[in-house]
Design a protein around this motif. Structure first.
Motif, short mmCIF file in Angstrom:
data_model
loop_
_atom_site.label_atom_id
_atom_site.label_comp_id
_atom_site.label_asym_id
_atom_site.label_seq_id
_atom_site.Cartn_x
_atom_site.Cartn_y
_atom_site.Cartn_z
N VAL A 88 38.85 53.27 17.91
CA VAL A 88 37.67 53.79 17.15
C VAL A 88 36.57 54.29 18.14
O VAL A 88 35.49 54.32 17.87
CB VAL A 88 37.21 52.33 16.33
N CYS A 91 34.09 56.99 17.19
CA CYS A 91 34.28 57.17 15.84
C CYS A 91 33.49 58.06 15.18
O CYS A 91 32.40 57.79 15.33
CB CYS A 91 34.51 55.71 15.28
N CYS A 92 34.00 58.89 14.55
CA CYS A 92 33.17 59.47 13.53
C CYS A 92 32.12 60.58 14.19
O CYS A 92 30.98 60.83 13.97
CB CYS A 92 32.43 58.77 12.30
N CYS A 99 30.87 55.41 10.43
CA CYS A 99 31.52 53.98 10.76
C CYS A 99 30.99 52.82 9.99
O CYS A 99 31.91 51.87 10.21
CB CYS A 99 31.20 54.20 12.32
N LEU A 102 33.70 50.91 7.95
CA LEU A 102 34.77 50.26 9.15
C LEU A 102 34.24 48.93 9.46
O LEU A 102 35.04 47.79 9.53
CB LEU A 102 35.25 51.09 10.02
N ALA A 105 33.83 46.16 6.96
CA ALA A 105 35.48 45.62 6.65
C ALA A 105 35.56 44.54 7.58
O ALA A 105 36.41 43.56 7.51
CB ALA A 105 36.44 46.63 6.56
N LEU A 106 35.24 44.64 9.16
CA LEU A 106 35.66 43.77 10.17
C LEU A 106 34.70 42.69 10.37
O LEU A 106 35.04 41.84 11.04
CB LEU A 106 35.92 44.71 11.36
#
Length: 115
Positions: A88, A91-92, A99, A102, A105-106
């Protein structure tokens, strides 16, 4: 982490039984499991399990600790973290809004509220 290390790590996980082994060991952190327990839990012959654990160990994903006659295996969460960060990084294109899902979610880890 370099590309070659990431490829070796992903390659070790790119087989169904090894992925199941690693996920089982992650669930049993921090105490880990003896190899025989992992084999029984997944219904895999012990000699086959030894081969899978060896591949995961060479990829740096698991560590073995001898306790008397038993070898206890543990997932190396630092290696998992390094792989995830490698995947990642950038990322983006630095767009934090993309991001955010993501990261959410973690966090918190494993769906547990931080205590």
């Amino acid at each position: 982490m370099e590309n070659e290390s990431a490829i070796a790590t992903l390659g070790a996980l790119a087989q169904g039984t090894r992925l199941d082994v690693f996920r089982t060991l992650v669930r049993h952190e921090p105490e880990g499991l003896p190899a025989g327990d992992v084999a029984r839990a997944l219904g895999v012959p012990q000699n086959t399990m030894s081969a899978h654990l060896g591949i995961l160990a060479r990829a740096g994903l698991v560590r073995a600790e001898r306790q008397g006659r038993t070898i206890r295996y543990r997932a190396d969460l630092d290696a998992l973290r390094a792989l995830m960060l490698f995947l990642v990084t950038d990322c983006c294109a630095g767009n934090a809004a993309l991001c955010a899902p993501l990261v959410a979610a973690l966090s918190p880890c494993c769906g547990k509220d931080p205590a």
